[in-house]
Design an enzyme around this catalytic site. Structure first.
Site, mmCIF file in Angstrom:
data_model
loop_
_atom_site.group_PDB
_atom_site.id
_atom_site.type_symbol
_atom_site.label_atom_id
_atom_site.label_comp_id
_atom_site.label_asym_id
_atom_site.label_seq_id
_atom_site.Cartn_x
_atom_site.Cartn_y
_atom_site.Cartn_z
ATOM 1 N N PHE A 175 -24.360 39.767 30.613
ATOM 2 C CA PHE A 175 -23.291 40.139 29.710
ATOM 3 C C PHE A 175 -23.500 39.574 28.305
ATOM 4 O O PHE A 175 -23.973 38.446 28.145
ATOM 5 C CB PHE A 175 -21.941 39.574 30.195
ATOM 6 N N ASP A 176 -23.099 40.350 27.313
ATOM 7 C CA ASP A 176 -22.764 39.789 26.004
ATOM 8 C C ASP A 176 -21.467 38.990 26.208
ATOM 9 O O ASP A 176 -20.826 39.101 27.254
ATOM 10 C CB ASP A 176 -22.574 40.945 25.019
ATOM 11 N N PHE A 177 -21.051 38.214 25.218
ATOM 12 C CA PHE A 177 -19.819 37.432 25.400
ATOM 13 C C PHE A 177 -18.676 37.926 24.517
ATOM 14 O O PHE A 177 -17.708 38.484 25.004
ATOM 15 C CB PHE A 177 -20.074 35.941 25.167
ATOM 16 N N ILE A 212 -24.809 44.401 29.617
ATOM 17 C CA ILE A 212 -23.518 44.952 29.221
ATOM 18 C C ILE A 212 -23.088 44.356 27.887
ATOM 19 O O ILE A 212 -23.076 43.135 27.722
ATOM 20 C CB ILE A 212 -22.450 44.637 30.282
#
Length: 217
Positions: free
Chosen positions: A6-8, A160
């Site tokens: 994931f991106d944050f 994502i």
């Protein structure tokens, strides 16, 4: 599928308001500039420390960096709330035995503040921050590094994110990409680099995972 990375900011947590607030405080205090969220967004890519060092005219950059983290920490609980859907998603993926990672442009210091505040610190098998790479997204360095640490192949992982830089990095790393618009303050209305799939809410992605569609794509 063995891993989801994931991106944050704007993907796992609606932290963009606190980022904008802390940057506005810094540039107002040190450069006497009133920056809009759009102007701040254009600086994104490097970590917060990199953004300040590259864009602040005032020579007192280390003081400005400390002010950023002070504002980020002090106002986090007011501006960033836990998201029940995201919490459910992370726990669901962990229960399925899927390895989880984060690749973010954030500095480690601010990410740790957010992870602790949102009670997410124990869920991820690898975390790559802006401090850990030489070239930030859209360069794929962070995604490739995460894949190596997780010990998974690129065709066994999904990346994502909510921005063009995220999707571009995932495409260059040759992983399945998912563009998301499921938090209030996501960054990209229309992706210029098309992800493999776009999700507008978290339950939609959970259903997608449960159906095993990623394994067939």
């Amino acid at each position: 599928m063995k891993a989801i990375i994931f991106d944050f900011d704007g993907t796992l947590a609606d932290t963009l308001p606190i980022c904008y607030y802390a940057f506005r405080c810094v540039f107002k205090e040190f450069d006497q500039k009133n920056l809009s969220p759009e102007e701040i967004k254009l600086m994104f890519g490097p970590s917060e420390t990199g953004i300040i060092r590259e864009n602040l005219f005032n020579i007192n950059k280390e003081q400005a960096i400390e002010m950023y983290y002070k504002k980020y920490f002090e106002n986090h609980s007011q501006l960033v709330k836990q998201n029940k859907d995201i919490d459910k998603l992370i726990k669901h993926l962990k229960n399925k035995g899927i390895k989880l990672g984060i690749v973010t442009g954030k500095a480690r210091r601010s990410l740790d503040i957010s992870l602790e505040a949102l009670q997410m610190e124990s869920f991820f098998d690898v975390i790559i921050t802006g401090d850990d790479v030489k070239k930030p997204k859209p360069n794929p360095e962070g995604v490739i590094k995460a894949l190596s640490v997780l010990d998974v192949q690129n065709d066994e992982a999904v990346f994502i994110g909510d921005s063009d830089a995220d999707i571009h990095a995932g495409v260059q790393a040759n992983v399945y990409t998912a563009g998301v618009r499921w938090l209030c303050n996501y960054r990209t209305l229309e992706f210029t680099t098309q992800p493999n799939r776009i999700f507008n809410n978290v339950p939609e992605f959970i259903n997608f995972i449960n159906m095993g569609v990623l394994n067939e794509s």
